[in-house]
Scaffold this active site. Structure first.
Site, PDB file in Angstrom:
ATOM      1  N   HIS A  25       1.641   2.142  -7.434  1.00 47.75           N
ATOM      2  CA  HIS A  25       0.945   3.226  -7.712  1.00 47.75           C
ATOM      3  C   HIS A  25      -0.061   2.981  -8.841  1.00 47.75           C
ATOM      4  CE1 HIS A  25       4.358   6.120  -6.174  1.00 47.75           C
ATOM      5  NE2 HIS A  25       3.634   5.462  -5.216  1.00 47.75           N
TER       6      HIS A  25
ATOM      7  N   ARG B  95      -3.180   4.657  -8.901  1.00 47.66           N
ATOM      8  CA  ARG B  95      -3.081   6.196  -9.174  1.00 47.66           C
ATOM      9  C   ARG B  95      -2.910   6.406 -10.645  1.00 47.66           C
ATOM     10  NH1 ARG B  95       0.945   7.760  -4.404  1.00 47.66           N
ATOM     11  NH2 ARG B  95       0.760   9.818  -5.261  1.00 47.66           N
TER      12      ARG B  95
ATOM     13  N   MET C  51       0.737  -1.234   0.019  1.00 46.61           N
ATOM     14  CA  MET C  51      -0.110  -0.083  -0.028  1.00 46.61           C
ATOM     15  C   MET C  51       0.983   1.346  -0.080  1.00 46.61           C
ATOM     16  SD  MET C  51      -3.158   0.982   2.277  1.00 46.61           S
ATOM     17  CE  MET C  51      -2.412   0.833   4.106  1.00 46.61           C
ATOM     18  N   ASP C  52       0.683   2.323  -0.887  1.00 51.77           N
ATOM     19  CA  ASP C  52       1.228   3.414  -0.855  1.00 51.77           C
ATOM     20  C   ASP C  52       1.285   4.129   0.529  1.00 51.77           C
ATOM     21  OD1 ASP C  52       1.487   3.166  -3.484  1.00 51.77           O
ATOM     22  OD2 ASP C  52      -0.062   4.562  -3.983  1.00 51.77           O
ATOM     23  N   ARG C  53       2.245   5.055   0.770  1.00 51.15           N
ATOM     24  CA  ARG C  53       2.332   5.406   2.034  1.00 51.15           C
ATOM     25  C   ARG C  53       1.448   6.772   2.315  1.00 51.15           C
ATOM     26  NH1 ARG C  53       7.374   9.212   2.137  1.00 51.15           N
ATOM     27  NH2 ARG C  53       6.373   9.877   0.250  1.00 51.15           N
TER      28      ARG C  53
END
Length: 189
Positions: free
Chosen positions: A101, A104, A1-3
């Site tokens: 990502h 996104r 998971m992205d920060r």
């Protein structure tokens, strides 16, 4: 998971549980559901984005994009949950692959960046009206997978974080409606 992504984070308590969880994720047995607020309104309201992605360097930072020599398969499904006119849409997203990502970049590639995404979304990700995001509006809402010890179905759902609750209040979205369940059904969850 992205920060910058809020929501469900799964951690193993033992090395054996970590090994089993790794096998579950590699075997595509885990179903992940994300919620995002995006700029504009996708047309069609539901679909699949099949756009291979790879990493590259841009201005001293690592990014992900489609036109990279070593791009790998990346597929995401999306479905509209609710919208505010044509300015902001609440989407359910399901990544079928797990690239960095991915959601996104895929949302940006179809012309509807995730709000608050300064890395990929540009100005379109920071509208002044009807509301200006201060954080990335991407939530790892739910994960469903076989329990690593007994094989029963394990479903973990994250509550809405404060920045999502505030955005929903401002935009008039109702997280308690059946829209979210209907969209999840469209995505095969």
């Amino acid at each position: 998971m992205d920060r910058d992504t809020a929501g469900v984070l799964l951690l193993a308590r033992t090395a054996e549980a970590a090994r089993r969880l790794t096998a579950i994720f590699k075997g595509d047995e885990a179903l992940k559901l994300y919620w995002a607020l995006v700029a504009g309104q996708p047309d069609p309201a539901a679909g699949e984005i099949d756009l291979p992605l790879g990493k590259y360097r841009s201005r001293g930072t690592e990014k992900v994009g489609p036109d990279v020599e070593e791009a790998r398969t990346a597929i995401s499904r999306y479905a509209l949950i609710q919208k505010t006119g044509k300015q902001v849409t609440w989407l359910a997203l399901r990544p079928l692959t797990g690239r960095t990502h991915q959601l996104r970049v895929h949302c940006n590639a179809i012309g509807h960046p995730i709000l608050g995404d300064g890395k990929y979304g540009g100005r379109q990700a920071f509208p002044e009206k009807p509301w200006k995001p201060e954080r990335l509006m991407l939530l790892a809402r739910e994960i469903t997978l076989p329990h690593p010890e007994d094989g029963t179905t394990l479903r973990i759902t994250a509550p809405l974080p404060e920045h999502f609750e505030a955005a929903f209040r401002t935009l008039g979205f109702d997280s308690d409606t059946g829209y979210a369940l209907k969209a999840a059904g469209t995505l095969g969850l």
